[in-house]
Design a protein around this motif. Structure first.
Motif, PDB file in Angstrom:
ATOM      1  N   ILE A 162      16.279  40.370  40.754  1.00 12.16           N
ATOM      2  CA  ILE A 162      16.415  40.770  42.166  1.00 12.16           C
ATOM      3  C   ILE A 162      15.849  39.701  43.078  1.00 12.16           C
ATOM      4  N   PHE A 163      14.681  39.177  42.705  1.00 13.58           N
ATOM      5  CA  PHE A 163      14.052  38.143  43.532  1.00 13.58           C
ATOM      6  C   PHE A 163      14.916  36.882  43.581  1.00 13.58           C
ATOM      7  N   LEU A 164      15.433  36.434  42.440  1.00  8.15           N
ATOM      8  CA  LEU A 164      16.235  35.210  42.395  1.00  8.15           C
ATOM      9  C   LEU A 164      17.529  35.342  43.192  1.00  8.15           C
ATOM     10  N   VAL A 165      18.115  36.539  43.180  1.00  3.16           N
ATOM     11  CA  VAL A 165      19.389  36.751  43.868  1.00  3.16           C
ATOM     12  C   VAL A 165      19.198  36.891  45.379  1.00  3.16           C
TER      13      VAL A 165
ATOM     14  N   SER B 136       5.759  33.839  46.701  1.00  8.63           N
ATOM     15  CA  SER B 136       4.508  33.746  47.451  1.00  8.63           C
ATOM     16  C   SER B 136       3.408  34.518  46.727  1.00  8.63           C
ATOM     17  N   PHE B 137       2.197  33.957  46.756  1.00  7.31           N
ATOM     18  CA  PHE B 137       1.051  34.616  46.117  1.00  7.31           C
ATOM     19  C   PHE B 137      -0.005  35.033  47.144  1.00  7.31           C
ATOM     20  N   LYS B 138       0.381  35.071  48.432  1.00  9.72           N
ATOM     21  CA  LYS B 138      -0.544  35.513  49.468  1.00  9.72           C
ATOM     22  C   LYS B 138      -0.771  37.022  49.344  1.00  9.72           C
ATOM     23  N   GLY B 139      -2.014  37.420  49.348  1.00 11.27           N
ATOM     24  CA  GLY B 139      -2.333  38.838  49.187  1.00 11.27           C
ATOM     25  C   GLY B 139      -2.135  39.337  47.780  1.00 11.27           C
ATOM     26  N   VAL B 140      -2.185  38.421  46.785  1.00 11.43           N
ATOM     27  CA  VAL B 140      -1.889  38.790  45.408  1.00 11.43           C
ATOM     28  C   VAL B 140      -2.943  39.713  44.815  1.00 11.43           C
ATOM     29  N   LYS B 141      -4.171  39.704  45.350  1.00 15.86           N
ATOM     30  CA  LYS B 141      -5.238  40.531  44.777  1.00 15.86           C
ATOM     31  C   LYS B 141      -4.879  42.006  44.787  1.00 15.86           C
TER      32      LYS B 141
ATOM     33  N   ALA C 295      -2.245  46.978  42.002  1.00 16.03           N
ATOM     34  CA  ALA C 295      -1.067  47.845  41.976  1.00 16.03           C
ATOM     35  C   ALA C 295      -0.386  47.793  40.613  1.00 16.03           C
ATOM     36  N   GLY C 296      -0.240  46.586  40.059  1.00 16.38           N
ATOM     37  CA  GLY C 296       0.393  46.441  38.749  1.00 16.38           C
ATOM     38  C   GLY C 296      -0.430  47.068  37.634  1.00 16.38           C
ATOM     39  N   ILE C 297      -1.735  46.824  37.657  1.00 17.74           N
ATOM     40  CA  ILE C 297      -2.617  47.380  36.631  1.00 17.74           C
ATOM     41  C   ILE C 297      -2.603  48.912  36.678  1.00 17.74           C
ATOM     42  N   LEU C 298      -2.661  49.479  37.886  1.00 19.57           N
ATOM     43  CA  LEU C 298      -2.662  50.935  38.026  1.00 19.57           C
ATOM     44  C   LEU C 298      -1.340  51.542  37.573  1.00 19.57           C
ATOM     45  N   THR C 299      -0.235  50.831  37.824  1.00 23.68           N
ATOM     46  CA  THR C 299       1.066  51.309  37.368  1.00 23.68           C
ATOM     47  C   THR C 299       1.105  51.393  35.847  1.00 23.68           C
ATOM     48  N   GLY C 300       0.647  50.325  35.197  1.00 26.40           N
ATOM     49  CA  GLY C 300       0.627  50.314  33.740  1.00 26.40           C
ATOM     50  C   GLY C 300      -0.349  51.326  33.168  1.00 26.40           C
ATOM     51  N   LEU C 301      -1.543  51.414  33.752  1.00 24.37           N
ATOM     52  CA  LEU C 301      -2.566  52.327  33.246  1.00 24.37           C
ATOM     53  C   LEU C 301      -2.130  53.788  33.352  1.00 24.37           C
ATOM     54  N   THR C 302      -1.414  54.128  34.413  1.00 23.00           N
ATOM     55  CA  THR C 302      -0.951  55.509  34.557  1.00 23.00           C
ATOM     56  C   THR C 302      -0.114  55.925  33.360  1.00 23.00           C
ATOM     57  N   ASN C 303       0.796  55.070  32.952  1.00 21.32           N
ATOM     58  CA  ASN C 303       1.658  55.377  31.809  1.00 21.32           C
ATOM     59  C   ASN C 303       0.893  55.355  30.495  1.00 21.32           C
ATOM     60  N   ILE C 304      -0.035  54.403  30.347  1.00 21.69           N
ATOM     61  CA  ILE C 304      -0.819  54.313  29.118  1.00 21.69           C
ATOM     62  C   ILE C 304      -1.695  55.551  28.938  1.00 21.69           C
TER      63      ILE C 304
ATOM     64  N   ARG D  30       6.896  41.078  46.252  1.00 21.57           N
ATOM     65  CA  ARG D  30       5.837  42.000  45.839  1.00 21.57           C
ATOM     66  C   ARG D  30       6.214  42.730  44.551  1.00 21.57           C
ATOM     67  N   LEU D  31       7.482  43.108  44.431  1.00 20.70           N
ATOM     68  CA  LEU D  31       7.960  43.826  43.252  1.00 20.70           C
ATOM     69  C   LEU D  31       7.808  42.988  41.984  1.00 20.70           C
ATOM     70  N   VAL D  32       8.108  41.696  42.081  1.00 21.79           N
ATOM     71  CA  VAL D  32       7.967  40.795  40.927  1.00 21.79           C
ATOM     72  C   VAL D  32       6.521  40.751  40.452  1.00 21.79           C
ATOM     73  N   LEU D  33       5.603  40.609  41.378  1.00 25.59           N
ATOM     74  CA  LEU D  33       4.188  40.485  41.011  1.00 25.59           C
ATOM     75  C   LEU D  33       3.635  41.790  40.447  1.00 25.59           C
TER      76      LEU D  33
END
Length: 313
Positions: free
Chosen positions: A52-55, A62-67, A72-81, A181-184
């Motif tokens: 999606i990002f490439l298209v 961009s990595f601004k605001g990546v923290k 967000a990514g960790i919490l998404t994964g942890l919820t499922n785990i 943001r979705l990619v990160l």
């Protein structure tokens, strides 16, 4: 119309999450484990996010605001785990009920961060939602005396992570596009999942040669891409408290989809619980419609420029 759009996006995102449990059950019927299905979800989801990002983007990643996106990514994964771990100790109906506690946990987080109490309508709606959860999940006749303590902890921990995930997604990152943001988020979600689940499916042939990719594609879309994308756009406008209430639609959708795709039976009591949940979700809009629309409109005006940058694909 724009004022109604953001609450609708929250409902669609939560409904998408509601389909995930049924897809995992279908994968298990085909001989795959929960761990393998969850890993395929985040690996395929990350691949879709990259495409999606490439298209859609001409600019570099961009990595601004990546923290905030790491969380967000960790919490998404942890919820499922954590939810998967709870299923090792709990009946599926009770695991769903414990995960559903994100409704009041999210409201509590909203009250703490905003330093204000929920409105009377929100509080009444929350009580109705909790009251409808138990019959809707079919937990009335479940013997709770033999449930291990670990199961309660895993289930409530999953609910807490889901609530925090909604909270983090409410933090708009105006310096990057939604697809950026979705990619990160999907990358960090896959990273945390690969550490604790079954990363070997990628290279041992399970994912591509044994057909797991079909379920991974469905899980990636409904459990990662659609909800994260829509929550990123809508939660900052609707607010965490109201988003938690609207997200309660996840349970009725999960029950209905399981009836359609898994041919599971639904009792009159469950139907009553589902109707109760729908009433609880609709109550703020019906009784306090002007307040809700005013809240969304105010937030939209305040961050009009940020939305133009942060919500564009």
């Amino acid at each position: 119309m724009k004022n109604y759009l953001y609450p609708l996006l929250v409902v669609i995102a939560a409904s998408s999450f509601g389909i995930v449990s049924t897809i995992i059950k279908l994968a298990m019927r085909s001989g795959f484990s929960v761990s393998e299905a969850v890993t395929s979800q985040f690996f395929v989801g990350f691949c879709i996010a990259v495409c999606i990002f490439l298209v859609t983007n001409r600019s570099k990643l961009s990595f601004k605001g990546v923290k905030i996106l790491i969380f967000a990514g960790i919490l998404t994964g942890l919820t499922n785990i954590l939810y998967g771990h709870s299923l090792n100790f709990l009946p599926a109906s009770l695991a769903v009920v414990l995960l559903f506690q994100f409704t009041w946990i999210g409201m509590l987080i909203s009250c703490i961060t905003k330093r204000q109490l929920p409105s009377r309508i929100e509080l009444i709606s929350l009580i109705i939602l909790v009251a409808g959860t138990i019959p809707a999940a079919g937990i009335i006749d479940v013997d709770l005396s033999q449930i291990p303590f670990q199961g309660w902890l895993w289930g409530l921990a999953a609910a807490l992570c889901y609530s925090l995930f909604l909270y983090v997604n409410g933090k708009a990152t105006a310096s990057m596009t939604t697809s950026n943001r979705l990619v990160l988020v999907s990358f960090f979600a896959f990273l945390i999942t690969a550490v604790f689940q079954s990363p070997e499916i990628i290279w041992n042939g399970t994912l591509f040669n044994e057909g797991l990719w079909i379920y991974g594609l469905a899980l990636g879309l409904f459990g990662m891409i659609i909800p994260v994308f829509l929550f990123t756009i809508a939660v900052p406008k609707v607010g965490l408290g109201m988003s938690s209430i609207l997200s309660a639609v996840e349970l009725p959708i999960a029950v209905m989809v399981s009836v359609i795709l898994l041919s599971e039976t639904v009792t009159t009591l469950q139907i009553t619980g589902i109707v109760t949940i729908v009433i609880g979700i609709s109550l703020p809009t019906i009784l306090d419609k002007d307040s809700l629309l005013r809240n969304v409109k105010t937030k939209y005006k305040k961050s009009d420029k940020e939305v133009a940058k942060g919500s564009s694909i």
